[in-house]
Write an enzyme that holds these catalytic residues in place. Structure first.
Site, PDB file in Angstrom:
ATOM      1  N   GLY A  48      13.159  19.783  19.176  1.00 17.50           N
ATOM      2  CA  GLY A  48      12.697  19.083  20.381  1.00 17.50           C
ATOM      3  C   GLY A  48      11.874  17.868  20.003  1.00 17.50           C
ATOM      4  N   ALA A  49      12.441  17.062  19.059  1.00 18.89           N
ATOM      5  CA  ALA A  49      11.660  15.990  18.420  1.00 18.89           C
ATOM      6  C   ALA A  49      11.688  14.662  19.155  1.00 18.89           C
ATOM      7  CB  ALA A  49      12.187  15.774  16.996  1.00 18.89           C
ATOM      8  N   SER A  50      12.490  14.546  20.211  1.00 19.46           N
ATOM      9  CA  SER A  50      12.746  13.208  20.749  1.00 19.46           C
ATOM     10  C   SER A  50      11.800  12.754  21.837  1.00 19.46           C
ATOM     11  CB  SER A  50      14.182  13.166  21.286  1.00 19.46           C
ATOM     12  OG  SER A  50      14.325  14.129  22.315  1.00 19.46           O
ATOM     13  N   ASP A 112      23.032  20.513  20.376  1.00 22.97           N
ATOM     14  CA  ASP A 112      22.456  21.694  20.986  1.00 22.97           C
ATOM     15  C   ASP A 112      21.775  22.593  19.943  1.00 22.97           C
ATOM     16  OD1 ASP A 112      21.798  23.831  22.508  1.00 22.97           O
ATOM     17  OD2 ASP A 112      23.873  24.378  23.042  1.00 22.97           O
ATOM     18  N   LEU A 141      11.044  22.814  22.078  1.00 24.39           N
ATOM     19  CA  LEU A 141      12.141  22.635  23.020  1.00 24.39           C
ATOM     20  C   LEU A 141      11.642  22.892  24.434  1.00 24.39           C
ATOM     21  CD1 LEU A 141      15.146  24.581  21.387  1.00 24.39           C
ATOM     22  CD2 LEU A 141      14.589  22.151  21.183  1.00 24.39           C
ATOM     23  N   ALA A 142      12.081  22.075  25.370  1.00 19.51           N
ATOM     24  CA  ALA A 142      11.850  22.360  26.790  1.00 19.51           C
ATOM     25  C   ALA A 142      13.177  22.152  27.482  1.00 19.51           C
ATOM     26  CB  ALA A 142      10.789  21.438  27.371  1.00 19.51           C
ATOM     27  N   TYR A 237       1.729  28.686  37.808  1.00 17.72           N
ATOM     28  CA  TYR A 237       2.101  28.586  36.394  1.00 17.72           C
ATOM     29  C   TYR A 237       1.847  29.877  35.614  1.00 17.72           C
ATOM     30  CZ  TYR A 237       3.412  26.511  31.999  1.00 17.72           C
ATOM     31  OH  TYR A 237       4.065  26.255  30.822  1.00 17.72           O
ATOM     32  N   LYS A 246       5.850  32.222  28.762  1.00 16.50           N
ATOM     33  CA  LYS A 246       4.881  31.826  27.732  1.00 16.50           C
ATOM     34  C   LYS A 246       4.197  33.060  27.134  1.00 16.50           C
ATOM     35  CE  LYS A 246       5.402  27.329  27.727  1.00 16.50           C
ATOM     36  NZ  LYS A 246       6.149  26.693  26.622  1.00 16.50           N
ATOM     37  N   LEU A 275       0.106  17.378  30.762  1.00 17.95           N
ATOM     38  CA  LEU A 275       0.429  15.962  30.591  1.00 17.95           C
ATOM     39  C   LEU A 275       1.734  15.618  31.284  1.00 17.95           C
ATOM     40  CD1 LEU A 275      -0.614  15.399  26.892  1.00 17.95           C
ATOM     41  CD2 LEU A 275      -1.558  14.249  28.885  1.00 17.95           C
TER      42      LEU A 275
HETATM   43  P1  NAD Z   1      10.046  17.169  26.735  1.00 14.24           P
HETATM   44  O1  NAD Z   1      11.063  17.295  27.804  1.00 14.24           O
HETATM   45  O2  NAD Z   1       9.335  15.887  26.583  1.00 14.24           O
HETATM   46  O3  NAD Z   1      10.750  17.500  25.311  1.00 14.24           O
HETATM   47  C1  NAD Z   1      11.710  18.510  25.167  1.00 14.24           C
HETATM   48  C2  NAD Z   1      12.524  18.291  23.897  1.00 14.24           C
HETATM   49  O4  NAD Z   1      13.492  19.346  23.782  1.00 14.24           O
HETATM   50  C3  NAD Z   1      13.326  16.989  23.855  1.00 14.24           C
HETATM   51  O5  NAD Z   1      13.276  16.477  22.538  1.00 14.24           O
HETATM   52  C4  NAD Z   1      14.748  17.444  24.168  1.00 14.24           C
HETATM   53  O6  NAD Z   1      15.763  16.583  23.637  1.00 14.24           O
HETATM   54  C5  NAD Z   1      14.756  18.785  23.475  1.00 14.24           C
HETATM   55  N1  NAD Z   1      15.818  19.692  23.930  1.00 14.24           N
HETATM   56  C6  NAD Z   1      15.981  20.245  25.160  1.00 14.24           C
HETATM   57  N2  NAD Z   1      17.072  21.055  25.153  1.00 14.24           N
HETATM   58  C7  NAD Z   1      17.601  21.013  23.914  1.00 14.24           C
HETATM   59  C8  NAD Z   1      18.717  21.626  23.284  1.00 14.24           C
HETATM   60  N3  NAD Z   1      19.521  22.472  23.936  1.00 14.24           N
HETATM   61  N4  NAD Z   1      18.956  21.338  21.988  1.00 14.24           N
HETATM   62  C9  NAD Z   1      18.174  20.484  21.301  1.00 14.24           C
HETATM   63  N5  NAD Z   1      17.087  19.888  21.842  1.00 14.24           N
HETATM   64  C10 NAD Z   1      16.813  20.145  23.125  1.00 14.24           C
HETATM   65  O7  NAD Z   1       9.045  18.407  26.934  1.00 14.24           O
HETATM   66  P2  NAD Z   1       7.489  18.676  26.568  1.00 14.24           P
HETATM   67  O8  NAD Z   1       6.705  18.613  27.819  1.00 14.24           O
HETATM   68  O9  NAD Z   1       7.055  17.889  25.394  1.00 14.24           O
HETATM   69  O10 NAD Z   1       7.567  20.219  26.190  1.00 14.24           O
HETATM   70  C11 NAD Z   1       7.527  20.730  24.868  1.00 14.24           C
HETATM   71  C12 NAD Z   1       6.746  22.041  24.850  1.00 14.24           C
HETATM   72  O11 NAD Z   1       5.382  21.770  25.186  1.00 14.24           O
HETATM   73  C13 NAD Z   1       7.242  23.077  25.862  1.00 14.24           C
HETATM   74  O12 NAD Z   1       7.166  24.355  25.283  1.00 14.24           O
HETATM   75  C14 NAD Z   1       6.233  22.958  26.984  1.00 14.24           C
HETATM   76  O13 NAD Z   1       6.120  24.137  27.743  1.00 14.24           O
HETATM   77  C15 NAD Z   1       4.973  22.689  26.184  1.00 14.24           C
HETATM   78  N6  NAD Z   1       3.822  22.156  26.954  1.00 14.24           N
HETATM   79  C16 NAD Z   1       3.970  21.103  27.822  1.00 14.24           C
HETATM   80  C17 NAD Z   1       2.862  20.655  28.556  1.00 14.24           C
HETATM   81  C18 NAD Z   1       2.968  19.490  29.514  1.00 14.24           C
HETATM   82  O14 NAD Z   1       2.064  19.323  30.343  1.00 14.24           O
HETATM   83  N7  NAD Z   1       4.002  18.667  29.425  1.00 14.24           N
HETATM   84  C19 NAD Z   1       1.607  21.246  28.371  1.00 14.24           C
HETATM   85  C20 NAD Z   1       1.475  22.282  27.463  1.00 14.24           C
HETATM   86  C21 NAD Z   1       2.606  22.725  26.758  1.00 14.24           C
END
Ligand code: NAD
Ligand code: NA
Length: 400
Positions: A48-50, A112, A141-142, A237, A246, A275
Site C-alpha cells: 500500500g505504498a502509493s 493486486d 493496504l486500505a 468507528y 482493527k 487524516l
Molecule cells: P490510502 O487509500 O491512502 O492507501 C491505501 C493503499 O493501499 C494505496 O497504496 C493503494 O494502492 C493500496 N491498495 C489498495 N488495495 C490494494 C490491492 N488490492 N493491492 C495492492 N495495493 C492495494 O489509505 P490510508 O488512509 O493511508 O490507509 C492505510 C492504513 O492506515 C489503513 O490500515 C488505515 O485504516 C490506516 N489509518 C488511516 C487513518 C486515516 O485517518 N486516514 C488513520 C489511522 C490509520
C-alpha cells in the site's frame, strides 16, 4: 491537454502528475530536515505504498535518515483512454525517480497484493535483486474488497455500526455541502466480511509466506496501521465494523510478534491520527470531527499530516533512541497521542457541536480538509504550472 481537477462526491476522477511530483518532493524535503531515523531498516517492503500512510512511510524510511531501499506494492491505474490515471500511479513513478537520484532502490510492483502471482513475483525479486532479505514490512493496504484465497469469491467491507444506527453529517467535496447520512447496523455477515478485508488475516499470510521463503532478516520488524479515536466517534468507528476489524488486526500483531520473536523479530500496530486520505473521506460522520480536530490542532501548533506522523513513528518509536519500542497497555504504538490529549479533545467536542451545514466551511477547518484532498491528487500545490499543456505521450513515457 490542461489537466483539471474532477471530483465526484468524495472520489477524485483526475490527478495532476506534476502536482503529485511536487507533493513527493515536499514530503522528502520535510523528512530531510526532521528528527532523523537512526539505526533504521535498510531493506523495506511497503504494502500500500502509493498514497496516504504507506507512501509517507516509504518516504520517511528512504529520505528521513535510514536511507532504505524500498519495494512498494500498490493497486493503481496509468494513463489510458479513460483518463490520465490515478495519483498513486504518479506517486510511484516520482518516488522511484527521487530514490534513484539518491542512490536508493525504489522498486514498484503495481497490481493486486492479494494475488498469489504478486506474492511470487515479489519474493523472486527480493531473492534475485534486492539482497535477499527484508528488515521491515509495512502493511498499509486500505481497500473495500478482498478475494477469498480459497474460492476467489469477494469479501466486501462495510462501514456500519454494531449497535443502533447512527445519523450524522458527512461532507460532499464535489459540492462543498454537508449532508445528513445514516449508518445502518451491520449484519453478522457484514461484520465478518469487514474483518476479512480490513483485519489482520492477509497481513499474517504475507508474513508467513515471506518467512517460509526465508526472506525475513534476523530482527525483522513489521507494522500495520490502525485508528481508535475519541469516545465521541466510537459508535461509528471503534465500536463499528471498522473498529472490529482493527481489533482483529491488533490481535494479529500479538500473534505475529510471538512468531517473529523466534528470529529476533517484532510485530506492532501503530495507532495513527485521523487524516484526510483517499480512504478516510469515505467514513460517514467522520468529517465534522476531522474539521474540528484540524482547527484545534493547528491553533495549538501540533497538527501533523501523514508525513509528520510517519517520521515521528520511525524516528521516535519503531527505531527510537532507547531501542525499546514504547507501547501502551494493549501493546499498541500511539502516535495518535497528540490527537487524544485531554485539552485538545475538550476543545474539539466544544467546537463540533457548533459546526452546522450552514457554517462548516468557516467554523471548522474545511479549507485545510479540502486542500489536503486536492493535494492528494496533485492539485492546489505551490510551484506547479497548472496551465501547462501536457501531452498524453509525455505521460505514457513515464514508467513505474
Ligand atoms: P490510502 O487509500 O491512502 O492507501 C491505501 C493503499 O493501499 C494505496 O497504496 C493503494 O494502492 C493500496 N491498495 C489498495 N488495495 C490494494 C490491492 N488490492 N493491492 C495492492 N495495493 C492495494 O489509505 P490510508 O488512509 O493511508 O490507509 C492505510 C492504513 O492506515 C489503513 O490500515 C488505515 O485504516 C490506516 N489509518 C488511516 C487513518 C486515516 O485517518 N486516514 C488513520 C489511522 C490509520
Ligand atoms: Na533510532
Amino acid at each position: 491537454m490542461i489537466i483539471e481537477p474532477v471530483v465526484k462526491g468524495v472520489v477524485a476522477r483526475s490527478a495532476h502528475p506534476f502536482g503529485c511530483q511536487q507533493a513527493i518532493r515536499n514530503q522528502i524535503n520535510y523528512v530531510r530536515t526532521a528528527d532523523p531515523v537512526t539505526d533504521g531498516p535498510k531493506k523495506v517492503l511497503v504494502l500500500g505504498a502509493s498514497s496516504g500512510f504507506g507512501l509517507a512511510s516509504r518516504i520517511s524510511l528512504a529520505f528521513g535518515g535510514s536511507m532504505a531501499d524500498t519495494i512498494g506494492i500498490s493497486f493503481e491505474r496509468g494513463p489510458s483512454e479513460k483518463g490520465v490515471g490515478t495519483a498513486g500511479w504518479y506517486n510511484n513513478i516520482f518516488f522511484r525517480e527521487e530514490a534513484e537520484k539518491a542512490g536508493l532502490i525504489g522498486k514498484n510492483f503495481i497490481g493486486d497484493a492479494f494475488s498469489p502471482q504478486m506474492r511470487q513475483q515479489v519474493i523472486e525479486y527480493i531473492k534475485t535483486e534486492f539482497g535477499g532479505q527484508l528488515d521491515l514490512v509495512v502493511y498499509s493496504l486500505a481497500t473495500g474488497v478482498r478475494p477469498n484465497p480459497e474460492t476467489g469469491e469477494l469479501w466486501r467491507s462495510s462501514i456500519k455500526t454494531m449497535g443502533e444506527p447512527v445519523t450524522g453529517p458527512t461532507i460532499n467535496i464535489e459540492t462543498d455541502t454537508m449532508e445528513q447520512m445514516t449508518i445502518g447496523t451491520a449484519t453478522p455477515e457484514e461484520v465478518e466480511d469487514t474483518e476479512k478485508v480490513m483485519g489482520g488475516e492477509d497481513w499474517a499470510s504475507w508474513i508467513d509466506m515471506l518467512s517460509e521463503a526465508g526472506v525475513l532478516a534476523t530482527g525483522c520488524k513489521t507494522v500495520a496501521y490502525s485508528y481508535v479515536g475519541p469516545k465521541a466517534t466510537y459508535p461509528i468507528y471503534h465500536q463499528g465494523t471498522l473498529g472490529r476489524a482493527k481489533a482483529h488486526l491488533h490481535a494479529t500483531a500479538d500473534q505475529l510478534n510471538e512468531q517473529m520473536s523466534e528470529m529476533g523479530g517484532e510485530a506492532y500496530v501503530s495507532v495513527c491520527k485521523a487524516l484526510v486520505t483517499k480512504a478516510s473521506v469515505f467514513i460517514p460522520a467522520f468529517s465534522p470531527y476531522i474539521l474540528a480536530l484540524f482547527k484545534v490542532m493547528k491553533d495549538k501548533g501540533v497538527h501533523e499530516g501523514c508525513i509528520e506522523q510517519m517520521q515521528r513513528l520511525y524516528a521516535q518509536r519503531l527505531y527510537g533512541k532507547d531501542k525499546i519500542v514504547p507501547v501502551d497497555d494493549n501493546r499498541l504504538i500511539r502516535v495518535d497521542d497528540w490527537e487524544l490529549e485531554d485539552d485538545i479533545q475538550q476543545q474539539v467536542s466544544e467546537l463540533m457541536v457548533k459546526i452546522t451545514p450552514e457554517n462548516f466551511t468557516t467554523m471548522g477547518d474545511y479549507q485545510g480538509y479540502k486542500t489536503d484532498f486536492m493535494q492528494l491528487n496533485g492539485f492546489d500545490l505551490e510551484g506547479v504550472d497548472y496551465q501547462a499543456d501536457i501531452s498524453f505521450e509525455t505521460l505514457t513515457q513515464l514508467v513505474a
